[in-house]
Motif scaffolding. Structure first.
Motif, mmCIF file in Angstrom:
data_model
loop_
_atom_site.group_PDB
_atom_site.id
_atom_site.type_symbol
_atom_site.label_atom_id
_atom_site.label_comp_id
_atom_site.label_asym_id
_atom_site.label_seq_id
_atom_site.Cartn_x
_atom_site.Cartn_y
_atom_site.Cartn_z
ATOM 1 N N LEU A 50 0.838 -1.202 0.000
ATOM 2 C CA LEU A 50 0.000 0.000 0.000
ATOM 3 C C LEU A 50 0.875 1.256 0.000
ATOM 4 O O LEU A 50 0.643 2.201 -0.762
ATOM 5 C CB LEU A 50 -0.916 -0.024 1.227
ATOM 6 C CG LEU A 50 -1.742 1.233 1.508
ATOM 7 C CD1 LEU A 50 -2.779 1.470 0.419
ATOM 8 C CD2 LEU A 50 -2.428 1.130 2.875
ATOM 9 N N VAL A 54 0.870 4.126 -2.843
ATOM 10 C CA VAL A 54 0.471 5.491 -2.509
ATOM 11 C C VAL A 54 1.655 6.450 -2.677
ATOM 12 O O VAL A 54 1.507 7.565 -3.169
ATOM 13 C CB VAL A 54 -0.062 5.514 -1.052
ATOM 14 C CG1 VAL A 54 -0.199 6.918 -0.547
ATOM 15 C CG2 VAL A 54 -1.374 4.776 -0.969
ATOM 16 N N THR A 244 4.688 4.542 8.769
ATOM 17 C CA THR A 244 4.688 5.014 7.394
ATOM 18 C C THR A 244 6.150 5.250 6.984
ATOM 19 O O THR A 244 7.054 5.089 7.801
ATOM 20 C CB THR A 244 3.868 6.304 7.229
ATOM 21 O OG1 THR A 244 3.842 6.660 5.838
ATOM 22 C CG2 THR A 244 4.454 7.461 8.030
ATOM 23 N N SER A 293 -2.597 6.744 4.807
ATOM 24 C CA SER A 293 -2.884 5.364 4.414
ATOM 25 C C SER A 293 -2.460 4.378 5.503
ATOM 26 O O SER A 293 -3.186 3.422 5.798
ATOM 27 C CB SER A 293 -2.153 5.007 3.117
ATOM 28 O OG SER A 293 -2.523 5.911 2.104
ATOM 29 N N HIS A 297 -5.063 2.071 7.287
ATOM 30 C CA HIS A 297 -4.930 0.629 7.025
ATOM 31 C C HIS A 297 -4.820 -0.145 8.332
ATOM 32 O O HIS A 297 -5.460 -1.174 8.517
ATOM 33 C CB HIS A 297 -3.711 0.364 6.145
ATOM 34 C CG HIS A 297 -3.469 -1.104 5.915
ATOM 35 N ND1 HIS A 297 -4.364 -1.897 5.229
ATOM 36 C CD2 HIS A 297 -2.467 -1.918 6.297
ATOM 37 C CE1 HIS A 297 -3.910 -3.140 5.200
ATOM 38 N NE2 HIS A 297 -2.756 -3.183 5.842
#
Ligand SMILES: *Cc1c(COP(=O)(O)O)cnc(C)c1O
Length: 409
Positions: A50, A54, A244, A293, A297
């Motif tokens: 992901l 992204v 992240t 995200s 998530h």
């Protein structure tokens, strides 16, 4: 400096990717749990994919003017709102990392002091505070008063009380500090700030995105966020235990007047009104989209799941290290990072052996530093086996240095 020049003709993507692939073979293999700092490995392939998707989607978007990129505006606003809720803050902003968040906290404190007629404000912190505070004070012309940590590795409130003077503006507490993983007595330090009408910053760059879940898993966590009266600002990096990729942190405030000191507006040039809410101008959209995200998530369940893996690995590493003859953990860490050392064994020599075996531990003045990520639960036994062997059998140290960070000029 070498003599590398821009190539006259460009090279094909294939050729470059092959070259980069070769170069990377020598880099740290963090995906397999071989690194203990700098990378926070969630060990979650779906999240990884992901973030890659992204990241490339938003690679070229510029968040300098969020009103041109509505998706980023929505994402950034929501990341801030979620962080405000998580820590009980009033308002906040995103930045590129812990250092920028700390810079902004020091800048707003300085300007808050100057508005009260204090020309050369002082910041009071403990020697375990992150070097970003020293750097910010240096750049921003704020005087740093640095106190010794106490016998448990934590900040000592009485030392803050003694240090407070006419120019004192902001008190700093770490939750936790990087070298030892211990949480400073935030309530006492923030209480002093309240009593003396000062600001109080909590540096939760490292702990911010894991402590709420650590606490929910039943671990003892002393109060450290905006639930503590007197805390006025708090930094928390999403690119650490928020899982992240690099470039995402939040800086939060209890009250809007401090946040407003961060806002910069300028119209004395021919390019139109220039406004920004942090020190950066052009900002990549990727970290904003990545942070949004990752948080969405994982959700609370995901963070709890990853945190219980961190807790499990930490518990096993702590007891395994303590069980090795001659080794001890420095102080009593509150979280998933700590230093371990020895009074009898040369830890630099041990680290050399561990380096040769493909591990990447950081050397501190007092021992070696471990920071645990979810993926480390897979390597605990192998690591402890190698460590015990290294303690039992090592040569003279060949002099690795205590370094964290580096310079490229
Ligand atoms: C990482 C860290 C910082 C600085 O953050 P960067 O993202 O490296 O700029 C500040 N404080 C603590 C406790 C940290 O661990």
């Amino acid at each position: 400096m070498g003599d590398m020049r821009i190539p006259r003709t460009g090279r094909s993507a294939d050729e470059l990717l092959t070259e980069i692939g070769e170069l990377r073979k020598g880099d740290i293999d963090w995906r397999h749990g071989r690194a203990f700092s700098l990378v926070y490995n969630a060990d979650d392939p779906e999240l990884d994919e992901l973030l890659h998707t992204v990241g490339s989607m938003f690679l070229h978007e510029n968040a300098l003017n969020p009103f041109r990129y509505r998706t980023l505006l929505k994402m950034e606003t929501e990341v801030i709102e979620m962080a405000v809720g998580l820590f009980g803050a009033g308002c906040g902003s995103m930045s590129s990392g812990g250092t920028e968040s700390i810079f902004l906290a020091v800048q707003t404190a300085r300007d808050h002091a100057r508005a009260r007629g204090i020309e050369r404000p002082q910041l009071v912190c403990t020697d375990t505070a992150h070097p970003a505070f020293a750097k910010a004070c240096h750049y921003l012309d704020v005087e740093m008063v640095r106190l010794d940590h106490g016998p448990d590795g934590r900040a000592v409130p009485e030392r803050y009380a003694e240090a407070i003077g006419d120019r004192t503006t902001i008190l700093v507490a770490s939750s936790p500090c990087y070298p030892f993983g211990v949480i400073d007595p935030v309530s006492d330090i923030a209480g002093l700030a309240l009593e003396h009408d000062l600001l109080c910053h909590v540096d939760a760059c490292l702990g911010g995105w894991i402590l709420p879940w650590w606490e929910r898993l039943g671990q003892p966590v002393p109060p450290w966020d905006f639930r503590v009266p007197g805390v006025t600002s708090l930094s928390a990096d999403i690119h650490k235990y928020g899982y992240t990729f690099k470039g995402a942190s939040v800086l939060l405030y209890r009250a809007r007047d401090l946040l407003q000191r961060q806002v910069f507006m300028y119209d004395s040039w021919p390019g139109g009104l220039y406004a920004s809410s942090s020190s950066a101008g052009t900002r990549s959209g990727a970290p904003i989209a990545g942070a949004w995200s990752a948080i969405n998530h994982l959700g609370e369940e995901g963070y709890l799941r990853l945190t219980s893996r961190v807790l499990d690995a930490t518990t096993r590493l702590r007891s395994g290290i303590t069980a090795i003859d001659g080794l001890r953990i420095t102080f009593d860490p509150d979280l998933s990072l700590f230093e371990f050392g020895s009074d009898t064994v040369d830890m630099n020599a041990v680290c050399d052996v561990m380096d040769n075996r493909g591990w990447n531990l950081d050397r501190q003045q007092g021992g070696l530093h471990l920071m645990v990520s979810p993926g480390h639960d897979r390597i605990v036994d192998k690591f402890l086996g190698d460590l015990a062997a290294a303690v039992a059998d090592h040569g003279e140290a060949f002099g690795g240095d205590h370094v964290y960070g580096g310079i490229v000029i």
